[in-house]
Design a protein around this motif. Structure first.
Motif, PDB file in Angstrom:
ATOM      1  N   VAL A 148       0.965  -1.229  -0.155  1.00 48.82           N
ATOM      2  CA  VAL A 148      -0.146   0.124  -0.171  1.00 48.82           C
ATOM      3  C   VAL A 148       0.896   1.204  -0.017  1.00 48.82           C
ATOM      4  O   VAL A 148       1.817   1.434   0.738  1.00 48.82           O
ATOM      5  N   SER A 149       0.752   2.011  -0.971  1.00 47.30           N
ATOM      6  CA  SER A 149       1.260   3.298  -1.147  1.00 47.30           C
ATOM      7  C   SER A 149       0.300   4.619  -0.785  1.00 47.30           C
ATOM      8  O   SER A 149      -0.631   4.806  -1.410  1.00 47.30           O
ATOM      9  N   VAL A 150       0.939   5.327   0.173  1.00 46.84           N
ATOM     10  CA  VAL A 150      -0.251   6.507   0.572  1.00 46.84           C
ATOM     11  C   VAL A 150       0.665   7.687   0.344  1.00 46.84           C
ATOM     12  O   VAL A 150       1.856   8.120   0.868  1.00 46.84           O
ATOM     13  N   GLU A 151      -0.090   8.697  -0.317  1.00 42.63           N
ATOM     14  CA  GLU A 151       0.475  10.165  -0.599  1.00 42.63           C
ATOM     15  C   GLU A 151       0.133  10.978   0.419  1.00 42.63           C
ATOM     16  O   GLU A 151      -1.132  10.730   1.028  1.00 42.63           O
ATOM     17  N   ALA A 152       0.837  12.110   0.474  1.00 42.23           N
ATOM     18  CA  ALA A 152       0.224  13.324   1.416  1.00 42.23           C
ATOM     19  C   ALA A 152      -1.078  13.834   0.957  1.00 42.23           C
ATOM     20  O   ALA A 152      -1.615  14.541   1.921  1.00 42.23           O
TER      21      ALA A 152
END
Length: 123
Positions: free
Chosen positions: A32-36
């Motif tokens: 899982v990749s989460v951006e600001a």
């Protein structure tokens, strides 16, 4: 590999511009990749290898990179942080900017399972 070995390998591959190799060898299939902030398509979170790969491809396709550097890693248990500094031009707008970003990575069972990015959202 333990967390620090994965961290060092990620930094080494990123410094060599081998982001695809890093993704394929160090990340879990269900990463899982989460951006600001949400990406232009409205998504803030990418789930799974294909979605994370597509997000990276979009970023590289939309930015001309003049210079990049990677700092760290700094470990903390099953997590570590890496610093990324970029001098880029956004291709659609032509705006040149410097970016200073930190990635927080979480490792489980010898693979990166989550990455979270922190940066100035006022860019």
């Amino acid at each position: 590999m333990n967390t620090m070995e994965i961290a060092r390998q990620l930094v080494a591959l990123c410094r060599q511009g081998k982001n695809e190799e890093a993704l394929q060898t160090l990340f879990a299939p269900d990463v899982v990749s989460v951006e600001a902030v949400p990406m232009p398509d409205g998504q803030q979170e990418a789930k799974g290898m294909a979605a994370v790969k597509a997000k990276g491809e979009w970023w590289f396709a939309n930015h001309e990179i003049h210079s990049a550097s990677v700092t760290g890693p700094w470990p903390h248990g099953d997590r570590f942080v890496v610093g990324f500094q970029f001098d880029v031009t956004n291709k659609p707008t032509g705006k040149r900017m410097t970016m200073d970003e930190v990635g927080l990575y979480t490792v489980r069972d010898g693979k990166i399972v989550r990455e979270e990015f922190f940066y100035d959202v006022g860019m």
